[in-house]
Scaffold this active site. Structure first.
Site, PDB file in Angstrom:
ATOM      1  CD  GLU A 138      16.745  66.977  88.075  1.00  0.00           C
ATOM      2  OE1 GLU A 138      17.202  67.115  86.942  1.00  0.00           O
ATOM      3  OE2 GLU A 138      17.275  67.486  89.081  1.00  0.00           O
ATOM      4  CD  GLU A 171      17.966  73.051  84.386  1.00  0.00           C
ATOM      5  OE1 GLU A 171      17.648  72.477  83.319  1.00  0.00           O
ATOM      6  OE2 GLU A 171      18.330  72.441  85.411  1.00  0.00           O
TER       7      GLU A 171
HETATM    8  C1  RAM Z   1      19.409  70.492  88.757  1.00  0.00           C
HETATM    9  C2  RAM Z   1      18.299  71.470  88.535  1.00  0.00           C
HETATM   10  C3  RAM Z   1      17.717  71.972  89.817  1.00  0.00           C
HETATM   11  C4  RAM Z   1      18.814  72.437  90.741  1.00  0.00           C
HETATM   12  C5  RAM Z   1      19.827  71.358  90.956  1.00  0.00           C
HETATM   13  C6  RAM Z   1      20.988  71.808  91.797  1.00  0.00           C
HETATM   14  O1  RAM Z   1      18.914  69.283  89.135  1.00  0.00           O
HETATM   15  O2  RAM Z   1      18.799  72.550  87.809  1.00  0.00           O
HETATM   16  O3  RAM Z   1      16.864  73.015  89.510  1.00  0.00           O
HETATM   17  O4  RAM Z   1      18.296  72.859  91.959  1.00  0.00           O
HETATM   18  O5  RAM Z   1      20.335  70.933  89.723  1.00  0.00           O
END
Ligand code: RAM
Length: 928
Positions: free
Chosen positions: A506, A783
């Protein structure tokens, strides 16, 4: 006395008076001169309409600035007497930051020398500052004579993960002759891909993955290097290593728009001024040669690098190298549709080395090393090998309970490097065109007979090249660990752009994550330019959408035309926060239209319900204990309509405020009225008369948004505050917030006077809390509140980054309230010192490098005394709230308050006194 001797006498008295008074009024020169967003003597500078900032010296004779003068010249020798480009003349003004250049138009390559002096509060002029300079880069596409060059690597059709096209890294070179000695040389260079450039065998810089990541379909940034010391009369050679990077790698998922799977290319123009007065320009063109038969076989941001030492090409960067067997490059003309602009923030660089690795295990010739800190960058390896063997280098952020690697959370990112040895013995290897997010390194394929040594592995920490801007520390080791985790989270995710995470498949510029972390990042690091550069990318991606949509991520490689409240609002909230923290109005000027367009996007999404846009939303992302389990629960329980309407209202208000600051009174009124209308609908739709959420689930975040964005009537707001407290109580004083609610929680509780409660929540040890992850061994922000636990292991979701800065947004409150330092007016012209001590701590302190200089607030408490040490920089004032103090029980630098001349008392109540302080250093002692 005769008349003449009387005149002589009077004159000499006058002269001696004058020289006496001049001596006394000598004021030191200002220092720390910078241009635009904090650049010091830049070359290849992007900004032909720069602004100037300086700091007043910290001395007794300087409290503030009453006037300034800036002078600019095309040659050092013209200063200070003949400033041929601009003389601001003496300006009666206290402004010492972001003063706009108003001189002659500046052109590409132009070098400007500048100096500044100021007059202090007593109208005494300072000495002139040292002469500083800035030199512009190539500002226009037409400045480039060079062509894009490279080999066609697409035709090899190498397929990697998910069948994405991969490109063999290229080695490109050209020999050239210079006819005379060199006076100066500038190398202008960039790539569709990432590059490393060498001149005559020298590394031109230690930049990492240049030119960085922008929306390449709009703009590619160019770098400028001072090449004077690298080139000479006679034979020279320029050599460039080139790989896919973001441009041509699978990270740029959508192919059509960016043409991103086309083969990488470089663009380079070396301009040399010779002693004989002539200029020679060496450009990338069809005369260059290239090969893909070099040691870096493959390189990918997500998947790692493959290096075969057998294919090293000795001396290929030097003059005597014979490149006749190499093939001519293909060329491509520069197009007008993609602008080439000097990079407007610093490149990524190696910033630190972790040298203290520990061997975790050695089993079956597989060795695992622990760097003891989750980090981002590359390893530096010194490993014994046997010729022909392949060293496999794997990474992970944490281990599984059986001591093996936890890599589920890398998802499809292979994040593995390989090194093939060309000889027996110790090899040295550092990957060049990839980066990893990791704490553990696993090696296999090394010399089996060698004794494993911890020195085999070191960690090179890489991030955008900015310096520290603040420090925070306290008497509590877990709070200090949190501060450390926050700063590591920032460093790890400021890799040319602000990324959500640095390790999995990502690593994207998620707008919501960025918006929540801006204030905390600006406290900790000099990230002003980093953010304004990324905002340019954001505007470019927004410009692809007529309806004002701000994509989820920037650069927008997803291209799926989707936006979310709290994410797209980055275009409003980030400029607003940067302005308030730095005082730089330009960030508002640059983003005002884009912010308005975003409000337009909300408007375009209104369907049947007045002022309630209907749009997708990430909700309060990753809220703990969501009703739905698994992926479905990611967006939490707060009503999405409520969130959308709340952000619509709040951003409209901020746009109105921006308009006010920029002097657009019509817009100021229009957006204020809009805000009022939305607020009206918001409160009627989502809250009942008792301040309770209706038409949705009660959550901490629904109350937080309504209260913080001030969307309720005053009497309902008070009731809503009570409901919020109940929600918190229900959670047994735990937070219940995701990405959007978390940064707001401390602000709301603070405004409510619920400081003790905020401390309770912050110091909770159990899930969900900040210390919970620390108790599970975290060295970065995670996260999820429950990414991992010692008892239950890893969260079952693979979307589980262990290096994700969003929840680090609490850092702002730690600086502003625990230690007690915040800007009271934009850019810290007025500083608020207002710590909120709590029994759980015996001390806390923070220092911040404000635009006016170092400010700090530091308190400690023992049984008898509360001591507050404060430093206030020149040209500011501070409002200091001293807790526990009364005018009677408090001494300032040893004197009682009324006797201390630098201080004015503002107010006092039972719990504190408020004073206004001039610049200076204060020790404030209160008997408890
Ligand atoms: C995932 C990650 C990112 C968030 C999005 C909505 O890709 O957690 O940090 O902003 O979702």
């Amino acid at each position: 006395m005769k008349a003449t001797s009387f005149v002589v006498f009077i004159t000499s008295v006058f002269i001696s008076f004058c020289s006496f008074s001049c001596k006394n009024t000598n004021v030191d020169a200002p220092d720390s001169l910078t241009v635009s967003e904090g650049f010091k003597n830049p070359i290849g500078f992007y900004d032909s309409l720069p602004s100037f900032s300086w700091k007043l010296p910290v001395t007794e004779s300087v409290k503030s600035q009453s006037a300034y003068q800036i002078i600019c010249a095309s040659s050092k020798g013209f200063l200070p007497n003949n400033p041929d480009l601009w003389d601001s003349k003496k300006q009666e003004s206290p402004q010492s930051t972001f003063v706009k250049y108003q001189g002659e138009n500046l052109k590409s390559r132009q070098k400007v020398y500048w100096q500044i002096r100021f007059w202090n509060q007593d109208e005494n002029a300072s000495d002139w500052s040292e002469i500083n300079s800035f030199e512009l880069g190539l500002l226009n596409n037409t400045d480039w004579q060079a062509k894009w060059v490279g080999l066609n690597t697409a035709k090899n059709n190498i397929r990697g993960v998910r069948k994405f096209l991969m490109h063999r890294p290229q080695y490109l070179r050209k020999g050239f002759e210079l006819s005379s000695d060199v006076v100066s040389a500038r190398l202008y260079i960039t790539a569709k891909g990432v590059f490393d450039v060498h001149l005559n065998g020298n590394d031109v810089s230690d930049d990492v993955m240049s030119p960085g990541w922008t929306p390449y379909n709009h703009r590619i940034e160019t770098l400028t290097y001072d090449a004077t010391e690298f080139v000479q009369m006679g034979k020279n050679s320029i050599a460039v290593e080139l790989a896919s990077g973001w441009h041509s790698g699978r990270v740029s998922r959508r192919t059509a728009l960016y043409d991103n799977f086309s083969s990488p290319k470089i663009l380079c123009q070396l301009e040399v001024v010779l002693k004989d007065g002539s200029k020679q320009t060496i450009i990338s063109d069809e005369s260059w040669k290239g090969t893909t038969n070099g040691p870096i076989r493959l390189a990918s941001v997500y998947d790692g690098e493959v290096y075969d030492a057998n294919l090293e090409i000795p001396n290929w960067t030097k003059n005597d190298f014979d490149d006749t067997s190499w093939v001519p490059v293909e060329t491509e003309d520069i197009t007008n549709s993609v602008t080439l602009e000097p990079k407007r923030h610093n490149t990524v660089k190696p910033k630190m080395m972790l040298e203290d690795a520990e061997i975790v295990s050695v089993n079956n010739n597989i060795a695992i090393f622990n760097l003891k800190q989750n980090m981002v960058g590359v390893p530096k390896l010194n490993v014994p090998m046997k010729k022909g063997d392949t060293l496999k280098i794997r990474f992970s952020e944490m281990l599984l309970s059986d001591g093996t690697f936890y890599t589920t959370n890398y998802r499809s990112a292979k994040s593995t490097d390989y090194y093939i040895a060309a000889k027996d013995g110790l090899i040295e290897y550092t990957p060049k065109f990839t980066f990893h997010g990791f704490q553990f390194v696993e090696l296999s394929g090394y010399d089996k007979d060698a004794q494993t040594k911890s020195t085999w592995v070191k960690g090179i920490v890489q991030h955008s090249d900015f310096e520290k801007n603040g420090t925070f520390t306290s008497s509590h080791h877990k709070l200090n660990q949190l501060q450390s985790n926050i700063t590591w989270g920032l460093r790890g995710n400021f890799f040319d752009i602000p990324t959500d995470c640095p390790q999995r498949d990502e690593r994207l510029g998620w707008t919501g994550d960025a918006q929540v972390i801006v204030p905390t990042s600006l406290f900790n690091y000099e990230t002003h330019a980093f953010w304004t550069a990324w905002l340019q990318s954001l505007r470019e991606n927004q410009s692809e959408h007529e309806n004002g949509l701000v994509p989820w991520i920037v650069p927008d490689v997803l291209q799926i035309n989707r936006a979310s409240p709290g994410w797209g609002d980055a275009v409003v909230l980030i400029p607003w926060n940067i302005y308030n923290i730095t005082g730089d109005k330009r960030v508002l000027e640059e983003n005002f239209e884009a912010a308005k367009k975003w409000i337009g996007f909300y408007k375009s999404k209104i369907e049947d319900k007045e002022f309630i846009p209907k749009m997708r939303s990430f909700g309060d992302w990753l809220q703990p204990y969501p009703t739905k389990t698994g992926k479905g629960g990611n967006s939490g329980d707060t009503s999405k309509e409520l969130i959308t309407t709340a952000y619509f209202a709040h951003s409209s208000l901020l746009v109105s405020k921006m308009a006010g600051i920029l002097g657009h009174s019509k817009d100021e009124k229009e957006y204020y009225d809009l805000h009022k209308n939305i607020s009206g609908v918001f409160r009627n739709t989502f809250f009942d008369k008792n301040g309770k959420v209706k038409n949705g689930k009660e959550t901490q975040t629904s109350y937080l948004l309504a209260i913080y964005f001030d969307l309720l009537k005053p009497e309902t707001k008070i009731k809503a505050q009570k409901h919020l407290l109940k929600e918190i109580e229900k959670a047994n004083n735990h937070l219940g917030t995701g990405f959007l609610g978390t940064p707001i929680l401390p602000k709301v509780l603070d405004e409510m006077g619920e400081i003790d409660l905020m401390y309770k929540i912050l110091f909770k040890e159990t899930y969900p809390s900040w210390f919970y992850s620390i108790n599970q061994g975290a060295t970065t922000m995670w996260e999820r509140w429950n990414s991992y636990s010692k008892a239950e292991g890893y969260n079952a979701e693979s979307m589980n980054s262990l290096n994700h800065y969003a929840y680090g947004a609490i850092g702002q409150w730690m600086y502003e309230r625990i230690a007690g330092i915040a800007p009271l007016t934009p850019g810290y012209k007025k500083i608020r010192i207002a710590p909120v001590p709590n029994d759980i701590l015996s001390s806390a302190s923070a220092s911040v490098n404000t635009p006016y200089g170092e400010a700090s607030s530091s308190w400690k408490m023992d049984n008898e005394t509360f001591t507050l040490d404060v430093v206030i920089p020149p040209n500011t004032t501070a409002e200091i709230t001293v807790p526990y103090a009364t005018p009677k029980n408090t001494l300032i630098n040893g004197s009682t308050i009324n006797k201390y001349s630098n201080i004015k008392s503002l107010s006092a109540d039972k719990e504190s006194i408020k004073i206004v302080a001039e610049p200076g250093t204060y020790k404030i002692q209160t008997k408890l």
